[in-house]
Each structure stands twice: as structure tokens, then as C-alpha cells.
Design an enzyme around this catalytic site. Structure first.
Site, PDB file in Angstrom:
ATOM      1  N   CYS A  21      -0.176   4.166   2.268  1.00 18.57           N
ATOM      2  CA  CYS A  21      -0.045   3.978   3.730  1.00 18.57           C
ATOM      3  C   CYS A  21       1.408   3.869   4.148  1.00 18.57           C
ATOM      4  O   CYS A  21       1.793   4.381   5.182  1.00 18.57           O
ATOM      5  CB  CYS A  21      -0.756   2.723   4.226  1.00 18.57           C
ATOM      6  SG  CYS A  21      -1.940   1.968   3.164  1.00 18.57           S
ATOM      7  N   ASP A  22       2.196   3.139   3.371  1.00 20.87           N
ATOM      8  CA  ASP A  22       3.541   2.776   3.836  1.00 20.87           C
ATOM      9  C   ASP A  22       4.658   3.237   2.909  1.00 20.87           C
ATOM     10  O   ASP A  22       5.816   2.882   3.133  1.00 20.87           O
ATOM     11  CB  ASP A  22       3.634   1.253   3.993  1.00 20.87           C
ATOM     12  CG  ASP A  22       2.710   0.745   5.077  1.00 20.87           C
ATOM     13  OD1 ASP A  22       2.447   1.511   6.009  1.00 20.87           O
ATOM     14  OD2 ASP A  22       2.261  -0.408   4.995  1.00 20.87           O
ATOM     15  N   CYS A  40       0.847  -1.190   0.000  1.00 20.09           N
ATOM     16  CA  CYS A  40       0.000   0.000   0.000  1.00 20.09           C
ATOM     17  C   CYS A  40       0.887   1.246   0.000  1.00 20.09           C
ATOM     18  O   CYS A  40       1.398   1.648   1.043  1.00 20.09           O
ATOM     19  CB  CYS A  40      -0.904  -0.037   1.240  1.00 20.09           C
ATOM     20  SG  CYS A  40      -1.887   1.449   1.445  1.00 20.09           S
TER      21      CYS A  40
HETATM   22  C1  LIG Z   1      -0.108  -5.326   4.669  1.00 21.67           C
HETATM   23  C2  LIG Z   1      -1.124  -4.200   4.480  1.00 21.67           C
HETATM   24  C3  LIG Z   1      -0.971  -3.033   5.222  1.00 21.67           C
HETATM   25  C4  LIG Z   1      -1.878  -1.979   5.082  1.00 21.67           C
HETATM   26  N1  LIG Z   1      -1.733  -0.885   5.861  1.00 21.67           N
HETATM   27  C5  LIG Z   1      -2.618   0.128   5.785  1.00 21.67           C
HETATM   28  C6  LIG Z   1      -2.510   1.277   6.642  1.00 21.67           C
HETATM   29  O1  LIG Z   1      -1.609   1.380   7.470  1.00 21.67           O
HETATM   30  N2  LIG Z   1      -3.436   2.262   6.473  1.00 21.67           N
HETATM   31  C7  LIG Z   1      -4.445   2.174   5.556  1.00 21.67           C
HETATM   32  O2  LIG Z   1      -5.259   3.101   5.471  1.00 21.67           O
HETATM   33  N3  LIG Z   1      -4.581   1.091   4.756  1.00 21.67           N
HETATM   34  C8  LIG Z   1      -3.698   0.079   4.848  1.00 21.67           C
HETATM   35  N4  LIG Z   1      -3.821  -1.010   4.024  1.00 21.67           N
HETATM   36  C9  LIG Z   1      -4.867  -1.009   3.017  1.00 21.67           C
HETATM   37  C10 LIG Z   1      -6.226  -1.382   3.604  1.00 21.67           C
HETATM   38  O3  LIG Z   1      -6.124  -2.625   4.305  1.00 21.67           O
HETATM   39  C11 LIG Z   1      -7.209  -1.480   2.433  1.00 21.67           C
HETATM   40  O4  LIG Z   1      -7.254  -0.228   1.781  1.00 21.67           O
HETATM   41  C12 LIG Z   1      -8.606  -1.826   2.924  1.00 21.67           C
HETATM   42  O5  LIG Z   1      -8.610  -3.034   3.651  1.00 21.67           O
HETATM   43  C13 LIG Z   1      -9.546  -1.939   1.732  1.00 21.67           C
HETATM   44  O6  LIG Z   1     -10.823  -2.202   2.244  1.00 21.67           O
HETATM   45  P1  LIG Z   1     -11.959  -2.888   1.373  1.00 21.67           P
HETATM   46  O7  LIG Z   1     -13.097  -3.144   2.310  1.00 21.67           O
HETATM   47  O8  LIG Z   1     -12.178  -2.097   0.146  1.00 21.67           O
HETATM   48  O9  LIG Z   1     -11.326  -4.275   0.849  1.00 21.67           O
HETATM   49  P2  LIG Z   1     -10.717  -5.522   1.626  1.00 21.67           P
HETATM   50  O10 LIG Z   1     -10.094  -5.129   2.913  1.00 21.67           O
HETATM   51  O11 LIG Z   1      -9.896  -6.237   0.611  1.00 21.67           O
HETATM   52  O12 LIG Z   1     -12.000  -6.383   1.978  1.00 21.67           O
HETATM   53  C14 LIG Z   1     -12.710  -7.089   0.991  1.00 21.67           C
HETATM   54  C15 LIG Z   1     -13.325  -8.317   1.643  1.00 21.67           C
HETATM   55  O13 LIG Z   1     -14.158  -8.955   0.688  1.00 21.67           O
HETATM   56  C16 LIG Z   1     -14.038 -10.347   0.852  1.00 21.67           C
HETATM   57  N5  LIG Z   1     -14.430 -10.991  -0.393  1.00 21.67           N
HETATM   58  C17 LIG Z   1     -13.816 -10.887  -1.612  1.00 21.67           C
HETATM   59  N6  LIG Z   1     -14.474 -11.616  -2.525  1.00 21.67           N
HETATM   60  C18 LIG Z   1     -15.526 -12.187  -1.883  1.00 21.67           C
HETATM   61  C19 LIG Z   1     -16.578 -13.091  -2.289  1.00 21.67           C
HETATM   62  N7  LIG Z   1     -16.662 -13.527  -3.577  1.00 21.67           N
HETATM   63  N8  LIG Z   1     -17.494 -13.493  -1.358  1.00 21.67           N
HETATM   64  C20 LIG Z   1     -17.401 -13.046  -0.071  1.00 21.67           C
HETATM   65  N9  LIG Z   1     -16.431 -12.217   0.371  1.00 21.67           N
HETATM   66  C21 LIG Z   1     -15.519 -11.797  -0.514  1.00 21.67           C
HETATM   67  C22 LIG Z   1     -12.561 -10.563   1.190  1.00 21.67           C
HETATM   68  O14 LIG Z   1     -12.350 -11.794   1.867  1.00 21.67           O
HETATM   69  C23 LIG Z   1     -12.278  -9.353   2.078  1.00 21.67           C
HETATM   70  O15 LIG Z   1     -12.446  -9.639   3.461  1.00 21.67           O
HETATM   71  C24 LIG Z   1      -2.939  -2.080   4.149  1.00 21.67           C
HETATM   72  C25 LIG Z   1      -3.097  -3.266   3.397  1.00 21.67           C
HETATM   73  C26 LIG Z   1      -2.204  -4.309   3.557  1.00 21.67           C
HETATM   74  C27 LIG Z   1      -2.400  -5.579   2.763  1.00 21.67           C
END
Ligand SMILES: Cc1cc2nc3c(=O)[nH]c(=O)nc-3n(C[C@H](O)[C@H](O)[C@H](O)COP(=O)(O)OP(=O)(O)OC[C@H]3O[C@@H](n4cnc5c(N)ncnc54)[C@H](O)[C@@H]3O)c2cc1C
Length: 139
Positions: free
Chosen positions: A135-136, A132
Site C-alpha cells: 500500500c505504502d 504495508c
Molecule cells: C497503518 C496501516 C496502513 C494501511 N494502509 C493500507 C492501504 O492504504 N491500502 C490497503 O489496501 N491496505 C492498507 N493496510 C492494510 C490493511 O489494513 C490490511 O490488509 C487489512 O486490514 C487486512 O484485513 P483482515 O480483515 O485480513 O485483517 P485485520 O484488519 O487485521 O482484521 C482482523 C480482525 O480480527 C480481530 N481479531 C484477531 N484475533 C481475534 C480473536 N481471537 N477474537 C476476536 N477478534 C479477533 C482483530 O481485532 C481485527 O479487528 C494498512 C495497514 C496498516 C496497519
């Protein structure tokens, strides 16, 4: 039973949607294929979320979940969505836990980082290895 809204994905976006949907008093269910919380769960330290000087990703995810539950959001973990059949006013969500009928769908399924396959990459994810830039990137 036909839901007003099905939310696909239990990450920050899906849980945020769930809070708004329940505050609007709609009948909704959130479907998550793994654990509730999404990608933020694997983050060691979050420092860019207003209101928290520093919080672990797992603790922040637990707070998101607690807030969504407080408003009565129904959540189904370990329910993976395979496909959506659009029948006009009704959509049929095909999941590993059976079919669910709904009037509308919010897709918040996020993304999956592309791994390089480098040594130590998996063990050090969130502790130096990052996917990311916003973030990092400064690290
Ligand atoms: C190592 C790491 C460090 C990070 N650090 C930061 C930070 O310090 N600050 C920050 O702001 N952001 C950070 N991020 C980014 C942040 O985690 C993401 O921006 C955020 O989680 C995105 O949210 P989202 O809900 O859009 O997607 P996601 O978090 O990807 O959630 C999507 C969810 O949908 C589920 N899903 C997908 N397909 C299906 C399906 N077909 N059926 C049912 N469920 C499904 C997945 O299992 C998942 O749980 C980091 C990410 C990573 C990987």
C-alpha cells in the site's frame, strides 16, 4: 442455538465473508475482540481501493460495516475468541462473552504489525509510518 457459520475477526476479510454468508442466507455471527473494522481503521488515507479516489480508513471500514449490516449480519464487538473445540459436526467457540456453537468457522483474525519501538512510531502510524509495503511502499 447452533449457527451455520461463526466469523472470527471484524476486519475487511471478516466483513467481506459476512456479506457473502448473509447473501447465501446462512445463519451467522461475526466476533470481534475490539472495534469493527480491523487494521484499516488506523489508516489515514486509502487510495488503492477501486471505487474511491481517496477515502479515510475509518470511513471505508464504516462502509464495510454498513453493507454487512444491510444484509443482516449479526456482530458481537468486544468478544475475543480464546479457543475452538472441534466436536466433529459442531464446533464450540470459547469467547470472553461465553460459548457459541456453530457448524463451521471462518478465521479472519488478520495479523499484527511488529513495531520497531522508534520515537514517534505510534503517533505517526498511518501518516508516514507504514507496515504495508504494497500500500505504502512507494512513499
Ligand atoms: C497503518 C496501516 C496502513 C494501511 N494502509 C493500507 C492501504 O492504504 N491500502 C490497503 O489496501 N491496505 C492498507 N493496510 C492494510 C490493511 O489494513 C490490511 O490488509 C487489512 O486490514 C487486512 O484485513 P483482515 O480483515 O485480513 O485483517 P485485520 O484488519 O487485521 O482484521 C482482523 C480482525 O480480527 C480481530 N481479531 C484477531 N484475533 C481475534 C480473536 N481471537 N477474537 C476476536 N477478534 C479477533 C482483530 O481485532 C481485527 O479487528 C494498512 C495497514 C496498516 C496497519
Amino acid at each position: 442455538m447452533v449457527y451455520d457459520i461463526v466469523i472470527i475477526g471484524g476486519g475487511p476479510a471478516g466483513l467481506t465473508a459476512g456479506i457473502y454468508v448473509k447473501r447465501a442466507m446462512l445463519n451467522a455471527v461475526l466476533l470481534e475482540k475490539m472495534g469493527i473494522g480491523g487494521q484499516i481503521i488506523v489508516t489515514d488515507k486509502v487510495e488503492n481501493f477501486p471505487g474511491f479516489l481517496e477515502i479515510s480508513g475509518a470511513d471505508l471500514a464504516a462502509k464495510f460495516e454498513e453493507q454487512a449490516r444491510k444484509f443482516g449480519l449479526e456482530m458481537k464487538g468486544m468478544a475475543e475468541v480464546d479457543s475452538i473445540e472441534d466436536k466433529g459436526n459442531i464446533k464450540i467457540i470459547k469467547t470472553t462473552e461465553g460459548d457459541i456453537e456453530t457448524k463451521s468457522v471462518i478465521i479472519a483474525s488478520g495479523t499484527t504489525p511488529k513495531r520497531l519501538g522508534a520515537k514517534g512510531e505510534v503517533e505517526l502510524t498511518g501518516r508516514g509510518v507504514s507496515y504495508c509495503a504494497t500500500c505504502d511502499g512507494f512513499l
